[in-house]
Scaffold this motif. Structure first.
Motif, PDB file in Angstrom:
ATOM      1  N   THR A  14       1.118  -0.576   0.265  1.00 27.60           N
ATOM      2  CA  THR A  14       0.285  -0.154  -0.010  1.00 27.60           C
ATOM      3  C   THR A  14       0.824   1.210   0.070  1.00 27.60           C
ATOM      4  OG1 THR A  14      -1.479  -1.227   1.127  1.00 27.60           O
ATOM      5  CG2 THR A  14      -1.236   1.029   1.588  1.00 27.60           C
ATOM      6  N   ALA A  15       1.954   1.122   1.068  1.00 23.82           N
ATOM      7  CA  ALA A  15       2.352   2.858   1.104  1.00 23.82           C
ATOM      8  C   ALA A  15       3.862   2.730   0.039  1.00 23.82           C
ATOM      9  CB  ALA A  15       4.171   2.593   2.322  1.00 23.82           C
ATOM     10  N   ARG A  16       3.403   1.787  -0.953  1.00 21.09           N
ATOM     11  CA  ARG A  16       5.030   1.695  -1.918  1.00 21.09           C
ATOM     12  C   ARG A  16       3.917   1.724  -3.320  1.00 21.09           C
ATOM     13  NH1 ARG A  16       9.286  -2.314  -2.887  1.00 21.09           N
ATOM     14  NH2 ARG A  16      10.596  -2.640  -0.975  1.00 21.09           N
ATOM     15  N   LEU A  17       2.725   1.584  -3.358  1.00 18.92           N
ATOM     16  CA  LEU A  17       1.853   2.146  -4.386  1.00 18.92           C
ATOM     17  C   LEU A  17       1.806   3.331  -4.495  1.00 18.92           C
ATOM     18  CD1 LEU A  17       0.276  -1.638  -5.675  1.00 18.92           C
ATOM     19  CD2 LEU A  17       1.924   0.131  -6.913  1.00 18.92           C
ATOM     20  N   THR A  18       1.338   3.909  -3.277  1.00 18.76           N
ATOM     21  CA  THR A  18       0.766   5.224  -3.169  1.00 18.76           C
ATOM     22  C   THR A  18       1.404   5.884  -3.348  1.00 18.76           C
ATOM     23  OG1 THR A  18      -0.605   4.603  -0.993  1.00 18.76           O
ATOM     24  CG2 THR A  18      -0.288   6.754  -1.357  1.00 18.76           C
ATOM     25  N   ALA A  19       3.265   5.791  -3.069  1.00 16.31           N
ATOM     26  CA  ALA A  19       3.933   7.114  -3.354  1.00 16.31           C
ATOM     27  C   ALA A  19       4.560   6.908  -4.750  1.00 16.31           C
ATOM     28  CB  ALA A  19       4.933   6.379  -2.504  1.00 16.31           C
ATOM     29  N   ALA A  20       4.179   6.106  -5.678  1.00 16.13           N
ATOM     30  CA  ALA A  20       4.032   6.013  -6.337  1.00 16.13           C
ATOM     31  C   ALA A  20       3.446   5.899  -7.615  1.00 16.13           C
ATOM     32  CB  ALA A  20       4.683   4.427  -7.141  1.00 16.13           C
ATOM     33  N   LEU A  21       2.467   5.559  -7.273  1.00 15.49           N
ATOM     34  CA  LEU A  21       1.423   6.292  -7.821  1.00 15.49           C
ATOM     35  C   LEU A  21      -0.188   7.394  -7.778  1.00 15.49           C
ATOM     36  CD1 LEU A  21       0.235   2.993  -9.510  1.00 15.49           C
ATOM     37  CD2 LEU A  21       1.999   4.421 -10.815  1.00 15.49           C
ATOM     38  N   ASP A  22       0.109   7.783  -6.476  1.00 20.02           N
ATOM     39  CA  ASP A  22      -0.975   8.755  -5.833  1.00 20.02           C
ATOM     40  C   ASP A  22      -2.261   8.547  -6.394  1.00 20.02           C
ATOM     41  OD1 ASP A  22      -1.756  10.867  -4.533  1.00 20.02           O
ATOM     42  OD2 ASP A  22      -1.624  12.498  -6.337  1.00 20.02           O
ATOM     43  N   PRO A  23      -2.766   6.902  -5.885  1.00 16.41           N
ATOM     44  CA  PRO A  23      -4.160   6.727  -6.588  1.00 16.41           C
ATOM     45  C   PRO A  23      -5.273   7.452  -5.646  1.00 16.41           C
ATOM     46  CG  PRO A  23      -2.828   5.322  -4.542  1.00 16.41           C
ATOM     47  CD  PRO A  23      -2.221   6.175  -5.284  1.00 16.41           C
ATOM     48  N   VAL A  51      -4.293  -6.815  -6.155  1.00 15.81           N
ATOM     49  CA  VAL A  51      -4.227  -4.983  -5.932  1.00 15.81           C
ATOM     50  C   VAL A  51      -5.728  -4.676  -6.652  1.00 15.81           C
ATOM     51  CG1 VAL A  51      -1.562  -4.646  -5.114  1.00 15.81           C
ATOM     52  CG2 VAL A  51      -2.225  -4.031  -7.428  1.00 15.81           C
ATOM     53  N   GLU A  52      -6.546  -3.752  -6.650  1.00  9.41           N
ATOM     54  CA  GLU A  52      -7.334  -2.537  -7.345  1.00  9.41           C
ATOM     55  C   GLU A  52      -6.707  -1.756  -6.877  1.00  9.41           C
ATOM     56  OE1 GLU A  52     -10.954  -3.887  -6.535  1.00  9.41           O
ATOM     57  OE2 GLU A  52     -10.892  -5.539  -5.984  1.00  9.41           O
ATOM     58  N   VAL A  53      -6.264  -0.855  -7.745  1.00  9.55           N
ATOM     59  CA  VAL A  53      -5.289   1.150  -8.645  1.00  9.55           C
ATOM     60  C   VAL A  53      -6.424   1.006  -9.002  1.00  9.55           C
ATOM     61  CG1 VAL A  53      -3.539  -0.559  -9.455  1.00  9.55           C
ATOM     62  CG2 VAL A  53      -3.589   1.704  -7.922  1.00  9.55           C
ATOM     63  N   VAL A  54      -6.705   2.842  -8.898  1.00  3.82           N
ATOM     64  CA  VAL A  54      -7.195   3.140  -9.562  1.00  3.82           C
ATOM     65  C   VAL A  54      -6.298   4.990  -9.938  1.00  3.82           C
ATOM     66  CG1 VAL A  54      -9.093   4.927 -10.228  1.00  3.82           C
ATOM     67  CG2 VAL A  54      -9.589   2.581  -9.687  1.00  3.82           C
ATOM     68  N   SER A  55      -5.828   5.667 -10.633  1.00  2.82           N
ATOM     69  CA  SER A  55      -4.533   6.027 -10.440  1.00  2.82           C
ATOM     70  C   SER A  55      -4.550   7.167 -12.158  1.00  2.82           C
ATOM     71  CB  SER A  55      -3.462   5.791 -10.493  1.00  2.82           C
ATOM     72  OG  SER A  55      -2.394   7.039 -10.253  1.00  2.82           O
ATOM     73  N   PRO A  56      -4.533   8.796 -11.802  1.00  5.60           N
ATOM     74  CA  PRO A  56      -3.533   9.322 -12.902  1.00  5.60           C
ATOM     75  C   PRO A  56      -2.663   9.268 -13.451  1.00  5.60           C
ATOM     76  CG  PRO A  56      -4.882  11.015 -11.084  1.00  5.60           C
ATOM     77  CD  PRO A  56      -4.497   9.345 -10.841  1.00  5.60           C
ATOM     78  N   ALA A  57      -2.117   8.589 -12.886  1.00  2.64           N
ATOM     79  CA  ALA A  57      -0.787   8.027 -14.191  1.00  2.64           C
ATOM     80  C   ALA A  57      -0.797   6.917 -15.075  1.00  2.64           C
ATOM     81  CB  ALA A  57       0.207   7.695 -13.034  1.00  2.64           C
ATOM     82  N   PHE A  58      -2.356   5.936 -15.074  1.00  2.07           N
ATOM     83  CA  PHE A  58      -2.222   5.657 -15.668  1.00  2.07           C
ATOM     84  C   PHE A  58      -3.269   6.095 -16.900  1.00  2.07           C
ATOM     85  CE2 PHE A  58      -2.917   2.413 -12.405  1.00  2.07           C
ATOM     86  CZ  PHE A  58      -1.098   1.621 -12.246  1.00  2.07           C
ATOM     87  N   ALA A  59      -3.559   7.559 -17.349  1.00  2.00           N
ATOM     88  CA  ALA A  59      -4.271   7.092 -18.137  1.00  2.00           C
ATOM     89  C   ALA A  59      -3.401   7.397 -19.717  1.00  2.00           C
ATOM     90  CB  ALA A  59      -4.846   9.307 -17.968  1.00  2.00           C
ATOM     91  N   GLY A  60      -4.839   6.600 -20.579  1.00  2.00           N
ATOM     92  CA  GLY A  60      -3.381   6.686 -21.954  1.00  2.00           C
ATOM     93  C   GLY A  60      -2.710   5.307 -22.445  1.00  2.00           C
ATOM     94  N   LEU A  61      -2.437   4.765 -21.079  1.00  2.00           N
ATOM     95  CA  LEU A  61      -1.628   3.779 -20.955  1.00  2.00           C
ATOM     96  C   LEU A  61      -2.420   2.312 -21.376  1.00  2.00           C
ATOM     97  CD1 LEU A  61       0.647   4.713 -17.729  1.00  2.00           C
ATOM     98  CD2 LEU A  61       1.233   5.297 -19.737  1.00  2.00           C
TER      99      LEU A  61
END
Length: 95
Positions: A14-23, A51-61
């Protein structure tokens, strides 16, 4: 990383994905109990995760590019502590 071996692995993920992806949404589920005694079960009860993750970092990928971002954030854990990781990665507004 400043993770400690005493933290539950789900918290580290959770901490790693939060830091990397700002979900905007993140759920980490420990599925290890479904795999007890199977290949990859190391007896810790922390080997299989979803893991279920929604992040703006994924837009267009693409789906593969999204999974790569998740895998990069967890790379050392995937080599040493996580046997299986199911990833559901979406951009905000996607179904």
């Amino acid at each position: 990383m400043t993770d400690t071996a005493t933290q539950p692995l789900a918290q580290i993920i959770t901490a790693r994905l939060t830091a990397a992806l700002d979900p905007t949404h993140l759920v980490v589920t420990n599925d290890s109990h479904h795999h007890a005694g199977h290949l990859g079960d190391d007896g810790t009860g922390e080997s299989h995760f979803t893991v279920e993750v929604v992040s703006p970092a994924f837009a267009g990928l693409s789906r593969v590019a999204r999974q790569r971002l998740v895998n990069q954030a967890l790379a050392d854990l995937l080599k040493t502590r996580i046997h299986a990781l199911a990833i559901r990665a979406r951009a905000p507004g996607e179904g």
